[in-house]
Design an enzyme around this catalytic site. Structure first.
Site, PDB file in Angstrom:
ATOM      1  N   GLY B  41       0.827  -1.200   0.000  1.00 20.30           N
ATOM      2  CA  GLY B  41       0.000   0.000   0.000  1.00 20.30           C
ATOM      3  C   GLY B  41       0.856   1.241   0.000  1.00 20.30           C
ATOM      4  CD  GLU B  57       1.495   2.633  -3.396  1.00 19.22           C
ATOM      5  OE1 GLU B  57       2.474   1.864  -3.282  1.00 19.22           O
ATOM      6  OE2 GLU B  57       1.572   3.862  -3.262  1.00 19.22           O
ATOM      7  CD  GLU B  61       4.247  -1.282  -1.899  1.00 21.27           C
ATOM      8  OE1 GLU B  61       4.556  -0.206  -1.369  1.00 21.27           O
ATOM      9  OE2 GLU B  61       3.446  -2.078  -1.378  1.00 21.27           O
ATOM     10  CG  ASP B  77      -8.672   4.333  15.819  1.00 17.00           C
ATOM     11  OD1 ASP B  77      -9.715   4.865  15.383  1.00 17.00           O
ATOM     12  OD2 ASP B  77      -8.672   3.344  16.563  1.00 17.00           O
ATOM     13  CD  GLU B 110      13.068  -5.767  -0.545  1.00 15.99           C
ATOM     14  OE1 GLU B 110      12.314  -5.138   0.207  1.00 15.99           O
ATOM     15  OE2 GLU B 110      14.248  -6.029  -0.254  1.00 15.99           O
TER      16      GLU B 110
END
Lengths: 224, 224
Positions: B41, B57, B61, B77, B110
DNA sequence: TTCATATGCGTAGATATAACACAAATATAC
DNA sequence: GTATATTTGTGTTATATCTACGCATATGAA
């Protein structure tokens, strides 16, 4: 600072009274969509949680106190706000009839309940948000006892039945519905009775939230 | 500019192969949580929709191509990111086994698949996000035929059965399950057969998405 | 007192679910 | 080549649930 995206919250708050489902709307004071009706909501402050932001905006704009609130969906399409990129986290709320009356402190011109069958033109993509909220409400009442959040604490069984026929927009067999609800063991029958007009007086019931959570923990699921 | 809240997207991508449910994770290159595993993300660009951001993304990635993607929940939050206020719209994705293999172009160090029973420590509140995603997956496969998104185009019936026993974490009566699925009329039985090791060869099936949508329109609902 | 109205309870047939047993087609070991 | 283990494939029956009804009861109004 990676981006200039603005974050807002919007609230779709439903109320119910005697066969009518209403949604709470506010009149916009500023451009764009000045004077149009819109869902209550606004920018999230840096130091407040999303739910806190919803409650604050609702309190500021309408004075209504929510007793059920859940996240609905996040609307983030490019161009949904003509000013700049605005992503909005929409919430979905239910209020009991007593909170249903707008507090005298709020200007009735600025915040009003609208029957969901008779909606005015809405600002931004709020029509779409509302549509999704209604679908969520309809589907959710069949597998979670959130319907009780729309009723008074004590209610005759017919109120519950009428709520479901209204929300689901179809007839329900009273006797089978009663059996179903009774088998779920989440209603307490009170000694009190009420009577409106002709017909046999009705016993009052109350929803036993505690027992509901207990049953849920045991794997007994609510389903209509 | 009203606030300094940053907006990101995160993706919980599930893959399935022979009785194992895996989730796609990436290793963080920068602080905070440098070298820890996290959900793929990143920041949403000003001119792209949320779904586009997720796809971009994921592609950057991991190189994985998603064939099912839906919004999961928005996590906002205060304090979930130690740097500043970051609100993340989480998505939930499923991939077929062929996409399940990570493309050679990506550095295996990765981006990696992890069995959901053997997860490493995760960055931020990603453990919480993953937990909610798993719950969503489990509940959703019972009322939407998304399970097929995790299987190959052609599959023996036992694959479907095993997928359900794995995901729901309970035994399923093969005969009743077959009857149920058959009654939904969404499977096409092919002429081909396959055989692995001992045992009678199995017919291959394919999911008929077109028929599913047709049935759905007629009000026939998928339910296991 | 009769009638209309709304509540409250029960029963029978249809439908869906759950539990269960055995036949068919293959690989492997001997 | 034969026996055995293994996996797929189908049918039947008991049980539970859902659906469609009928009728008694308690009130207000005529």
């Amino acid at each position: 600072m990676k981006n200039k995206i603005q974050l807002t919250v919007d609230a779709v708050v439903f109320g119910y009274e005697s066969g009518n489902i209403s949604v709470l709307l506010v009149r916009r004071k500023y451009k764009p969509y000045k004077d149009a009706w819109a869902l209550p909501g606004g920018f999230v402050l840096e130091k407040e949680n999303l739910e806190e932001a919803v409650q604050r905006e609702l309190s500021e704009e309408t004075g209504v106190k929510i007793n059920y609130l859940e996240q609905l969906y996040t609307f983030g399409d490019v161009g949904r706000d003509p000013r700049c990129r605005v992503v909005s986290v929409a919430y979905f709320g239910l209020v009991k009839p007593n909170a249903f009356k707008l507090s005298a402190s709020t200007d009735a011109k600025e915040a009003q309940w609208f029957n969901i069958q008779k909606l005015p033109k809405l600002a931004f993509d709020h029509k779409k948000i509302l549509k999704i909220a209604i679908e969520r409400l309809q589907s959710k009442i069949t597998y979670e006892p959130i319907g009780f959040e729309l009723l008074d604490k004590k209610f005759p069984f017919s109120d519950l039945e009428k709520l479901y026929t209204t929300l689901l927009n179809r007839d329900i067999d009273r006797r089978n519905f009663k059996k179903k609800i009774t088998s779920l063991k989440v209603l307490d029958e009170l000694d009190e009775k009420v009577s409106f007009g002709p017909g046999r007086p009705a016993s009052l019931f109350s929803f036993n939230k505690k027992r509901y959570f207990q049953l849920k923990k045991e794997g007994i699921i609510f389903e209509i």
